[in-house]
Motif scaffolding. Sequence first.
Motif, mmCIF file in Angstrom:
data_model
loop_
_atom_site.group_PDB
_atom_site.id
_atom_site.type_symbol
_atom_site.label_atom_id
_atom_site.label_comp_id
_atom_site.label_asym_id
_atom_site.label_seq_id
_atom_site.Cartn_x
_atom_site.Cartn_y
_atom_site.Cartn_z
ATOM 1 N N TYR B 21 -0.772 3.030 -5.068
ATOM 2 C CA TYR B 21 -0.847 2.816 -3.619
ATOM 3 C C TYR B 21 0.531 2.966 -2.988
ATOM 4 N N LYS B 56 -4.711 -3.802 -2.234
ATOM 5 C CA LYS B 56 -4.234 -2.428 -2.352
ATOM 6 C C LYS B 56 -4.856 -1.753 -3.574
ATOM 7 N N LYS B 58 -7.642 -2.398 -4.950
ATOM 8 C CA LYS B 58 -9.047 -2.133 -4.684
ATOM 9 C C LYS B 58 -9.223 -0.874 -3.841
ATOM 10 N N ARG B 59 -8.335 -0.733 -2.865
ATOM 11 C CA ARG B 59 -8.442 0.458 -1.996
ATOM 12 C C ARG B 59 -8.221 1.748 -2.774
ATOM 13 N N GLN B 62 -11.346 2.349 -4.972
ATOM 14 C CA GLN B 62 -12.508 2.792 -4.196
ATOM 15 C C GLN B 62 -12.342 4.233 -3.734
#
Lengths: 419, 260
Positions: B21, B56, B58-59, B62
Amino acid sequence: MMFERIKEKLEILADAAKYDVSCSSSGSKRRNKNKGLGNSDGMGICHSYTQDGRCVSLLKILLTNHCIFDCAYCVTRRSNDIKRAAFKVQEVVDLTINFYRRNYIEGLFLSSGIFKDADFTMERLIRVAKKLRLEENFNGYIHLKSIPGASDELMREAGLYADRLSVNIEIPTISGLKKLAPEKNHSDFIKPMNKVKNEIIQYNSEKKLIKSTPKYAPAGQSTQMIVGASGESDREIMLSANYYYKNYNMKRVYYSGYVPISNDPRLPSLGSQVPMLRENRLYQTDWLMRFYGFDVNELLNQQFPNLDVEVDPKLSWALRNQHQFPVDVNSAEKEMLLRIPGVGLKSAHKIVQARRFRKLNFDHLKAIGVALNRARYFIICDSRGWETRDLAPSKIKSLILRNSVGKFRKEYSSQLSLF
Amino acid sequence: MEPSTCLIYDGTFHGLLTCVYTAFEEKLVVNNILPPGTPQTDMFAENMEVFTDEAKAKRVWQGFQKYATPRGQNAIYYAYLSELPKIELDILRYFQHTFKFKTSVDGDLANNHILNIAQTAKKVAREKHRMEAFVRFQLTKDNIYFSNIEPDFNVLPIIEKHFTSRYSDQQWIIYDLKRKFGLYYDLQETRVIHIDFSKNLSSLEEKEHLFDASEIEFQQLWKKYFEATTIKSRINTRLHHQHVPKRYWKYLSEKNPLHN
């Protein structure tokens, strides 16, 4: 448990069962429900390997090695002077459960010498499986050996508890069987096989209507034949295997190189070599038939009744069919990729995947895992080089042999010098 | 030349995803990602510590899931569990490649980073499978089936499901001696545990004290079985060693039973 006595029996009855080649514990779906013991999720696991390199995945034993038959190729034949023993049903159940709990095995492979008669023996085998399933809530793998001549009712019951059933056909030709096991009838092998086949067909059609239909031999059936005991050709063996695959929906046919066990004049003498290379070539041919889209007649026919010992059957076929090559790996259909020597199922799949992103060259192919020492004589790709050379099959063969070290190299070179 | 950065993270998977990220958000030229305590070799890179941020992580995941196949997702996680030096950088490149092309890239095996991830994931998967095969439970006096392992890669997190669904009617522990944590299934659920092995468990006396009396008998039965199934005229030691690498023998009861 009476450990000392069990130890003795285990030694005798495991020793006698070791000639059964099948060790497969895959292909069954028997999920653990209600917190029982064991789970079969389709993938088999080899928990150990014997010193001869064979997989140990099941507790493979005979219920007894007492036998009323006298088949020349079999260690437990009536006339053989060996120690005899028999397990009690409960003893087999206890051994299986305790080995399974310690993660030694995937399940049980239970076979037996024939005592009294076929049905009496079959019924005992079923009792073990039934006890494991119903009393122990055991969901591990069970392979039962069908006893030749067992009745249809018993074969039906066996399939309700076992994951796989098998009858060993033992001798690939009917005439060979007559010679080596005159007391047995070919039809005794076929009868239980036929019953199992029909039950599986019926199960599959009923399951479509009624979901709760009890499972019937979910891992199918298999058979085994001895290679090199009765003088048959590779072609006869593979035609026979092909027949069982086609007509009885066999999941597997196993080939077992004959291990000399007696001085019977009808058989290869004691001390003669186990035909391991031949066995290996037969398994390669079997794979080509089942997974690579080859017809048995392409690999073995009247002109070529025996497999080449020096090179694998796919390479041997390619050398005889050079007009089909070179294959362009960047455009050929997958079926044709599978016919390239040195390209296996996995590399063919990877080629199809990777070529969507860029044109592949020799370096890419090598990194992916293609055996270029063989493949490069049969392909075109995004590199220049070998493809322009026009080589005769015999030249290609000698180049490949010179640049490779086969695992059986030693064996066939000594064999060749004998003749 | 743009200045390059070396990211330092806490060694967790979420930490690694946070690094991905950060690299994107700050448009960094990353030349290395290191878990804590690793000596750094590149003197010219600027170090930057990245703090794990679940949101972050998780984003990133995903976003990745939108394009990557389950196979690709598995490959990334397995490669991470390999704990191999520099694998983090390949993982970052895999993400960058995916987000650039907005498609699944796990078939692009002619790309070195993708190939390395695929090959590493395969190695980890092989060891996962081997651990499912080579765990040998020993029954303790407390009625717990106990096993030690020392895998090359950190496979405990990915073998949990296998053992939980298989041995759901017995208590068991699998302990990774190398990474000093284990799994304990208590008939309800499987939890991570830490055990203090300060006592000397190598003496026979200790073992007899620890394990159930039947344990030795079953190990002997198993060893007997193992020996009886060998066909002497077909012995192939090379093949045997290839299938059962010697580094695992220490914990195999057929090779190394309680009583010798």
